[in-house]
Design a protein around this motif. Sequence first.
Motif, mmCIF file in Angstrom:
data_model
loop_
_atom_site.group_PDB
_atom_site.id
_atom_site.type_symbol
_atom_site.label_atom_id
_atom_site.label_comp_id
_atom_site.label_asym_id
_atom_site.label_seq_id
_atom_site.Cartn_x
_atom_site.Cartn_y
_atom_site.Cartn_z
ATOM 1 N N ILE A 97 50.095 -44.221 -3.440
ATOM 2 C CA ILE A 97 48.957 -43.922 -4.337
ATOM 3 C C ILE A 97 47.674 -44.756 -4.035
ATOM 4 C CG2 ILE A 97 48.480 -44.480 -7.011
ATOM 5 C CD1 ILE A 97 51.311 -44.067 -7.748
ATOM 6 N N VAL A 98 47.371 -45.975 -4.530
ATOM 7 C CA VAL A 98 46.251 -46.597 -4.075
ATOM 8 C C VAL A 98 46.638 -47.619 -2.732
ATOM 9 C CG1 VAL A 98 44.518 -48.049 -4.814
ATOM 10 C CG2 VAL A 98 45.357 -46.455 -6.313
ATOM 11 N N LEU A 99 46.057 -47.443 -1.506
ATOM 12 C CA LEU A 99 46.457 -48.208 -0.470
ATOM 13 C C LEU A 99 45.118 -49.010 -0.239
ATOM 14 C CD1 LEU A 99 48.097 -45.382 1.536
ATOM 15 C CD2 LEU A 99 49.150 -46.980 0.115
ATOM 16 N N SER A 100 45.106 -50.133 -0.645
ATOM 17 C CA SER A 100 44.016 -51.083 -0.434
ATOM 18 C C SER A 100 44.008 -52.259 0.429
ATOM 19 C CB SER A 100 43.746 -51.760 -1.613
ATOM 20 O OG SER A 100 42.617 -52.774 -1.690
ATOM 21 N N PHE A 101 42.934 -52.352 1.518
ATOM 22 C CA PHE A 101 42.785 -53.273 2.430
ATOM 23 C C PHE A 101 42.396 -54.465 1.793
ATOM 24 C CE2 PHE A 101 43.517 -49.567 4.603
ATOM 25 C CZ PHE A 101 44.057 -49.921 6.032
ATOM 26 N N GLY A 122 46.616 -42.222 0.317
ATOM 27 C CA GLY A 122 47.824 -42.143 -0.209
ATOM 28 C C GLY A 122 47.735 -41.269 -1.438
ATOM 29 N N LEU A 123 46.560 -41.038 -1.812
ATOM 30 C CA LEU A 123 46.586 -39.745 -2.968
ATOM 31 C C LEU A 123 46.066 -38.293 -2.487
ATOM 32 C CD1 LEU A 123 45.428 -41.566 -6.089
ATOM 33 C CD2 LEU A 123 47.523 -40.465 -5.887
ATOM 34 N N VAL A 124 46.165 -38.301 -1.148
ATOM 35 C CA VAL A 124 45.752 -36.994 -0.586
ATOM 36 C C VAL A 124 46.509 -35.858 -1.144
ATOM 37 C CG1 VAL A 124 46.689 -37.136 1.488
ATOM 38 C CG2 VAL A 124 44.553 -35.927 1.380
ATOM 39 N N THR A 125 45.836 -34.789 -1.436
ATOM 40 C CA THR A 125 46.598 -33.507 -1.827
ATOM 41 C C THR A 125 45.510 -32.154 -1.378
ATOM 42 O OG1 THR A 125 47.583 -32.280 -3.843
ATOM 43 C CG2 THR A 125 45.344 -33.225 -4.166
ATOM 44 N N SER A 126 46.563 -31.274 -1.231
ATOM 45 C CA SER A 126 45.754 -29.907 -0.719
ATOM 46 C C SER A 126 44.839 -29.302 -1.620
ATOM 47 C CB SER A 126 46.831 -28.895 -0.445
ATOM 48 O OG SER A 126 46.508 -27.830 0.145
ATOM 49 N N ASP A 127 43.741 -28.773 -1.096
ATOM 50 C CA ASP A 127 42.886 -28.037 -2.066
ATOM 51 C C ASP A 127 43.137 -26.534 -1.859
ATOM 52 O OD1 ASP A 127 40.850 -27.519 -3.596
ATOM 53 O OD2 ASP A 127 39.249 -27.658 -2.014
ATOM 54 N N ASP A 128 44.475 -26.433 -2.812
ATOM 55 C CA ASP A 128 44.975 -25.197 -2.838
ATOM 56 C C ASP A 128 45.065 -24.492 -4.238
ATOM 57 O OD1 ASP A 128 46.749 -22.693 -2.902
ATOM 58 O OD2 ASP A 128 47.911 -23.651 -1.264
ATOM 59 N N ASP A 129 44.495 -23.474 -4.587
ATOM 60 C CA ASP A 129 44.216 -22.999 -6.130
ATOM 61 C C ASP A 129 45.670 -22.902 -6.693
ATOM 62 O OD1 ASP A 129 41.770 -23.317 -6.096
ATOM 63 O OD2 ASP A 129 41.319 -21.051 -5.577
ATOM 64 N N ASP A 130 46.722 -22.548 -5.835
ATOM 65 C CA ASP A 130 47.901 -22.208 -6.356
ATOM 66 C C ASP A 130 48.797 -23.520 -6.630
ATOM 67 O OD1 ASP A 130 47.419 -19.606 -6.232
ATOM 68 O OD2 ASP A 130 48.053 -19.483 -4.079
ATOM 69 N N GLU A 131 48.356 -24.674 -6.111
ATOM 70 C CA GLU A 131 49.211 -25.871 -6.149
ATOM 71 C C GLU A 131 49.032 -26.559 -7.339
ATOM 72 O OE1 GLU A 131 48.758 -30.296 -4.303
ATOM 73 O OE2 GLU A 131 49.215 -28.660 -2.681
ATOM 74 N N GLU A 132 50.207 -27.019 -7.912
ATOM 75 C CA GLU A 132 50.093 -27.854 -9.389
ATOM 76 C C GLU A 132 49.982 -29.108 -8.969
ATOM 77 O OE1 GLU A 132 52.926 -28.421 -13.270
ATOM 78 O OE2 GLU A 132 53.486 -26.936 -11.705
ATOM 79 N N ARG A 133 48.962 -29.882 -9.277
ATOM 80 C CA ARG A 133 48.393 -31.042 -8.956
ATOM 81 C C ARG A 133 48.810 -31.986 -10.053
ATOM 82 N NH1 ARG A 133 43.563 -28.411 -7.526
ATOM 83 N NH2 ARG A 133 43.722 -27.611 -5.475
ATOM 84 N N THR A 134 49.400 -33.276 -9.623
ATOM 85 C CA THR A 134 49.788 -34.447 -10.508
ATOM 86 C C THR A 134 48.333 -34.664 -11.062
ATOM 87 O OG1 THR A 134 51.473 -34.962 -9.109
ATOM 88 C CG2 THR A 134 50.650 -36.773 -10.741
ATOM 89 N N VAL A 135 48.421 -35.083 -12.354
ATOM 90 C CA VAL A 135 47.178 -35.328 -13.146
ATOM 91 C C VAL A 135 47.149 -36.927 -13.189
ATOM 92 C CG1 VAL A 135 47.401 -33.260 -14.618
ATOM 93 C CG2 VAL A 135 48.499 -35.218 -15.349
ATOM 94 N N CYS A 136 46.046 -37.541 -13.610
ATOM 95 C CA CYS A 136 45.569 -38.783 -13.803
ATOM 96 C C CYS A 136 46.124 -39.791 -12.508
ATOM 97 C CB CYS A 136 46.508 -39.394 -15.241
ATOM 98 S SG CYS A 136 45.996 -38.499 -16.617
ATOM 99 N N LYS A 137 45.868 -39.318 -11.484
ATOM 100 C CA LYS A 137 45.808 -39.948 -10.170
ATOM 101 C C LYS A 137 44.645 -40.606 -9.925
ATOM 102 C CE LYS A 137 50.487 -39.895 -9.980
ATOM 103 N NZ LYS A 137 51.172 -41.176 -9.934
ATOM 104 N N GLY A 138 44.525 -41.821 -9.293
ATOM 105 C CA GLY A 138 43.384 -42.311 -8.806
ATOM 106 C C GLY A 138 43.113 -43.702 -9.465
#
Length: 264
Positions: free
Chosen positions: A4-8, A194-210
């Motif tokens: 998720i959030v990977l902070s240095f 850590g939160l990267v996801t694919s920019d694919d219109d068919d993909e169901e993405r997790t909400v409220c992440k970031g």
Amino acid sequence: YEVIVLSFSRNNSESSSQNTPSNSSNPSNSQVCSNIIQKFEPLKRLGKGGFGSVYKVRHKQLKIEYAVKVGCYKEKSLREVRALSDLFHRNIVRYYTFWMQDTGYEWDLRGNSESKFLYIQMELCSENTLRDWIDEKNKESVQDSKRREESLRIAQEIVCGVEYIHSKNHIHRDLKPANIMFGVEGEVKIGDFGLVTSDDDDEERTVCKGTPSYMAPEQRKYDRKVDMFALGLIFFELLWKLSTGSERAKVRFTAVILTIGCRI
């Protein structure tokens, strides 16, 4: 290992635990796993969070310093590795390799019964992030032209990096000053995928992440525009003195209202 959030983070004390040695920022050889000892000399812990820890290490044979991220392996742990291995750009933290094994750093276990640990070897960046750069500029009494000139250069490099990420069909989803670093020549380096996801219109993405203070108002159906929303907030911080979290929250609230208003 929460991708998720990977902070240095520079402040190790903020995430200390009962299992953490008091001098945890400088681990000894006895506190690291055998694989690390064989290949790398541990120098310093750069950050610690829910994902595990990031360490500054030196390759024993090459005499080159790297950053190694260590965390418990989960089902989606390799999402960050896949994205990093697909990206090669001047303004993105460079990925080298990864491996998995049964042991991790002693203080990162925290009673965790996970059987696998993920290690990611990456380019070592400056310990000062864009968050630190902005905070230092905010201590200055006036808004000088030099800050604006430097901010323009930084903004242009961030845009170049994000444009490349989008060209490779990825959405970063956690753009913020703390996740933007600097290379040895002062160039911008976007990290923390850590939160990267694919920019694919068919993909169901997790909400409220970031990170909430940089999160776009889209919470159900969204695309790469969520990165553009975060960019706008970052640019505002680059150019204007916002010394407190409440001031940044007001800017985000205004941006959300304007964004929603433009879509009505």
